[in-house]
Design an enzyme around this catalytic site. Structure first.
Site, PDB file in Angstrom:
ATOM      1  N   GLU A  51       0.822  -1.217   0.000  1.00 43.68           N
ATOM      2  CA  GLU A  51       0.000   0.000   0.000  1.00 43.68           C
ATOM      3  C   GLU A  51       0.856   1.266   0.000  1.00 43.68           C
ATOM      4  OE1 GLU A  51      -0.519  -2.626   1.894  1.00 43.68           O
ATOM      5  OE2 GLU A  51      -2.600  -3.301   1.593  1.00 43.68           O
ATOM      6  N   PHE A 113     -11.255  -7.355  14.147  1.00 43.34           N
ATOM      7  CA  PHE A 113     -10.172  -7.812  13.280  1.00 43.34           C
ATOM      8  C   PHE A 113      -9.852  -6.732  12.236  1.00 43.34           C
ATOM      9  CE2 PHE A 113      -8.748 -10.090   9.386  1.00 43.34           C
ATOM     10  CZ  PHE A 113      -7.504 -10.460   9.879  1.00 43.34           C
ATOM     11  N   GLN A 114      -8.599  -6.403  12.121  1.00 41.97           N
ATOM     12  CA  GLN A 114      -8.092  -5.378  11.191  1.00 41.97           C
ATOM     13  C   GLN A 114      -8.741  -4.020  11.383  1.00 41.97           C
ATOM     14  OE1 GLN A 114      -8.041  -7.156   7.202  1.00 41.97           O
ATOM     15  NE2 GLN A 114      -5.944  -7.812   7.617  1.00 41.97           N
ATOM     16  N   LYS A 163     -17.516  -0.971   6.180  1.00 41.29           N
ATOM     17  CA  LYS A 163     -17.920  -2.000   5.215  1.00 41.29           C
ATOM     18  C   LYS A 163     -19.431  -1.969   4.973  1.00 41.29           C
ATOM     19  CE  LYS A 163     -16.842  -6.797   4.080  1.00 41.29           C
ATOM     20  NZ  LYS A 163     -16.179  -8.032   4.504  1.00 41.29           N
ATOM     21  N   MET A 480      24.133   8.563   2.020  1.00 44.02           N
ATOM     22  CA  MET A 480      24.033   9.871   2.662  1.00 44.02           C
ATOM     23  C   MET A 480      24.309   9.766   4.158  1.00 44.02           C
ATOM     24  SD  MET A 480      23.771  12.986   2.168  1.00 44.02           S
ATOM     25  CE  MET A 480      22.865  13.665   0.789  1.00 44.02           C
TER      26      MET A 480
HETATM   27  C1  LIG Z   1      12.273   5.532   5.180  1.00 42.72           C
HETATM   28  C2  LIG Z   1      13.568   6.173   5.527  1.00 42.72           C
HETATM   29  N1  LIG Z   1      14.403   5.577   6.400  1.00 42.72           N
HETATM   30  C3  LIG Z   1      15.595   6.150   6.697  1.00 42.72           C
HETATM   31  C4  LIG Z   1      15.958   7.338   6.143  1.00 42.72           C
HETATM   32  C5  LIG Z   1      17.293   7.991   6.479  1.00 42.72           C
HETATM   33  N2  LIG Z   1      18.145   8.057   5.289  1.00 42.72           N
HETATM   34  C6  LIG Z   1      18.266   9.164   4.533  1.00 42.72           C
HETATM   35  S1  LIG Z   1      19.247   8.955   3.208  1.00 42.72           S
HETATM   36  C7  LIG Z   1      19.578   7.366   3.652  1.00 42.72           C
HETATM   37  C8  LIG Z   1      20.503   6.525   2.824  1.00 42.72           C
HETATM   38  C9  LIG Z   1      19.960   6.227   1.499  1.00 42.72           C
HETATM   39  O1  LIG Z   1      20.772   5.239   0.920  1.00 42.72           O
HETATM   40  P1  LIG Z   1      20.697   4.894  -0.610  1.00 42.72           P
HETATM   41  O2  LIG Z   1      19.302   4.655  -1.024  1.00 42.72           O
HETATM   42  O3  LIG Z   1      21.644   3.800  -0.903  1.00 42.72           O
HETATM   43  O4  LIG Z   1      21.118   6.259  -1.303  1.00 42.72           O
HETATM   44  P2  LIG Z   1      22.522   7.031  -1.328  1.00 42.72           P
HETATM   45  O5  LIG Z   1      22.497   8.052  -0.238  1.00 42.72           O
HETATM   46  O6  LIG Z   1      23.612   6.002  -1.133  1.00 42.72           O
HETATM   47  O7  LIG Z   1      22.562   7.661  -2.674  1.00 42.72           O
HETATM   48  C10 LIG Z   1      18.907   7.022   4.827  1.00 42.72           C
HETATM   49  C11 LIG Z   1      19.012   5.712   5.505  1.00 42.72           C
HETATM   50  C12 LIG Z   1      15.033   7.929   5.249  1.00 42.72           C
HETATM   51  N3  LIG Z   1      15.273   9.098   4.661  1.00 42.72           N
HETATM   52  N4  LIG Z   1      13.869   7.319   4.933  1.00 42.72           N
END
Ligand SMILES: Cc1ncc(C[n+]2csc(CCOP(=O)(O)OP(=O)(O)O)c2C)c(N)n1
Length: 579
Positions: A51, A113-114, A163, A480
């Protein structure tokens, strides 16, 4: 008036709204409505695999088309899985209507439920929501939901339908009007405020337009361009606004903010007048607010009065529809310029000097594929499809490189999760964008971490004949976060290593019904990207890039954005980490 079931009324209502496509997954509490789908509807249903994916597809559809996106889910886990997408749409002002099934009205509040309190859970992240417990209320609720989602500042709306309301009968007629006394978004702007703004512009020596995603939502790109050209006003454009002014326009100085250019940050910070348009002084743009643009007066144009003065006081607030506000402003600016043309040549020369001094840059290294090169080559290989390419991204370094190196000439061609920063946004948003723009080439620039969050939607893309191209900038890390650990946590790389090899992305793409490609050298880059772009199927390119690359320039969190760090001269302090 036609006598029908509530479930049929849901579909007749969507048809009356002109909905072309909805994204969803069925389950117990929404089954009557899916049964109505089986009876027949003009609305195409795209079966997502999660979803959250359905929600992001609705967002991608909305952002690519300018229309309201629609997602469907069942109660409980179906609804909670939608919450991330709803929050994302809230932060980025994306108009979506989410329709969820709810347990029977006599079971509500019994931990059935749900059962989850979907309207309660989403309360802080929706513009409005309805819990419908009587079939007769459905047409008005759905009419109102679409109206609220798209008018004023756009955003997400939830209609949670018990529902038994789907199973009940009603005499259906779709209302012509909505009856919402509490929802009166502004439809005009204050002429005197606009005139004040024009006067401030005429008096300014160092003005800068600061344009954001609101310009795209308001379909006000042409009006923005007219304003820019009327008085040769330079502009910076946020991540969310990318495409609202052609990236190639000489007065477009690109993105300010944490990973924007030094010249855009300086343009904003050293201006004497900020003309903010459909933007919200986000902390990723301002950096330390107390140090942000200290010498600037602010004119703030926004449809949402709550944004004006929220972060930075606006000397001249102008609340109202941007299309109207900008065209009135251009009229007034032109009139003032005709009397007394402003000479801002020194400011223009200064901006050009900064642009020449501080371009985006990175270092190439022999035998190592650089992530920026992947984005640059994608940009160049798709250049002749200009305007017919829609980009989506995940969140992280790759997203920032996409912002820096892609060239977007039109609005609604760059679709990214700005406010919430939702990893996993890119693939499903691309599927939604493809549904909106079937003739466009839709390319998702993703991270390896992001891709793993929603890659199951490749099956949706493949089976629903919504082919997308996903280019994974695979650095083997949550890049990042690794960058922050390197720069601000003394290289303590806690739990950010993913590896480049597992999963095997090309094989995974094949398993999910797509075509898989892998490239790890610059020599093979063009041919691999071209093959993926040309294959006519859902394709994934696993582009294995330098794991050590950091995204520059960078404003450290909490620092003043004028103190942006450029690419360091040497990389010697950091040992190369493992791929
Ligand atoms: C759902 C979610 N969980 C954690 C984060 C924290 N976060 C921001 S950037 C990142 C790393 C992203 O890694 P990747 O997709 O490999 O991209 P890159 O930065 O290596 O280009 C994380 C864990 C987030 N933004 N969103």
């Amino acid at each position: 008036m036609t006598r029908m079931l509530g479930s049929d009324a849901v579909l007749r209502s969507l048809e009356a709204e002109g909905v072309e496509v909805m994204f969803g997954i069925p389950g117990g509490a929404i089954l009557p409505t899916y049964d109505a789908i089986a009876r027949g509807t003009a609305v195409r249903h795209v079966l997502a695999r999660h979803e959250q994916g359905a929600g992001h597809m609705a967002e991608g559809y909305a952002r690519a088309s300018g229309r309201v996106g629609v997602a469907l889910a069942t109660s409980g886990p179906g609804a909670t899985n939608l919450v991330t997408a709803i929050a994302d749409a809230w932060m980025d002002s994306t108009p979506i209507v989410c329709i969820t099934g709810q347990v029977r009205s006599d079971l509500i509040g019994t931990d059935a439920f749900q059962e989850t309190d979907a309207t309660g859970i989403t309360m802080p992240v929706v513009k409005h929501s309805w819990l419908v417990q009587d079939a007769r209320d459905l047409p008005q609720a759905i009419k109102s939901a679409f109206h609220v989602a798209r008018t004023g500042r756009p955003g997400p709306v939830l209609v949670d339908i018990a529902k038994d309301a789907q199973e009940g009968e009603l005499n259906f007629s779709y209302p012509d009007e909505v009856d919402l006394p509490g929802w009166r978004p502004p439809t005009r702007v204050h002429e005197r405020q606009v005139h004040e703004a024009a006067k401030a512009i005429a008096e300014s020596k160092q003005p800068i337009i600061y344009a954001g995603g609101g310009v795209i939502n308001a379909e006000a790109s042409a009006e923005l361009l007219a304003l820019v050209e009327a008085a040769r006003l330079p502009a910076v454009v946020t991540l969310m606004g990318k495409g609202c002014l052609p990236d190639s326009h000489p007065l477009n100085y690109g993105a300010p903010g944490m990973h924007g250019s030094k010249y855009a940050n300086w343009a904003l910070n050293k201006s004497d007048l900020i003309i903010a348009v459909g933007t919200r002084f986000d902390d990723r743009v301002t950096g330390k607010v107390s140090a942000f643009a200290p010498g600037a007066k602010v004119i703030h144009f926004d449809i949402d009065a709550a944004e004006v003065g929220k972060i930075r006081e606006a000397e001249i607030p102008v609340v109202g529809p941007l299309k109207l506000a900008l065209s009135q402003l251009t009229r007034d600016v032109k009139a003032l310029e005709a009397d007394r043309p402003a000479d801002r040549s020194a400011w223009h020369a200064q901006l050009e000097e900064w642009r020449a001094l501080y371009p985006y840059k990175y270092r190439k290294a022999d035998g190592i594929l650089k992530p920026q090169t992947v984005v640059e080559r994608l940009r160049d290989l798709t250049a002749e499809r200009e305007g017919d390419v829609v980009w989506t991204t995940g969140v992280g370094q790759h997203q920032m490189w996409a912002m820096q190196y892609l060239q977007c000439e039109k609005p609604r061609t760059f679709i990214t999760s700005g406010g919430l920063g939702t990893m996993g946004y890119g693939v499903p948003a691309a599927v939604g964008a493809k549904a909106a723009r079937p003739d466009a080439t839709v390319v998702c620039i993703d991270g390896d971490g992001c891709f793993q969050m929603t890659c199951q939607e490749l099956a949706t893309a493949a089976l629903e004949r919504l082919p997308i191209v996903v280019v994974i900038v695979n650095n083997g890390w949550l890049g990042m976060v690794r960058q922050w650990q390197e720069l601000f946590y003394a290289e303590r790389y806690a739990e950010t290593h993913l590896t480049k090899q597992v999963p095997d992305y090309a094989q995974l793409a094949e398993a999910l019904g797509g075509a898989g490609f892998m490239v790890d050298s610059e020599d093979d880059l063009d041919s691999t990207l071209q093959a993926a772009l040309d294959c006519g199927r859902t394709a994934v390119v696993d582009a294995r890039v330098d794991p050590n690359e950091n995204c520059y320039p960078m404003v450290p969190a909490g620092a003043a954005s004028v103190d942006i760090l450029e690419l360091p001269d040497e990389l010697e302090d950091t040992e190369r980490i493992m791929g």
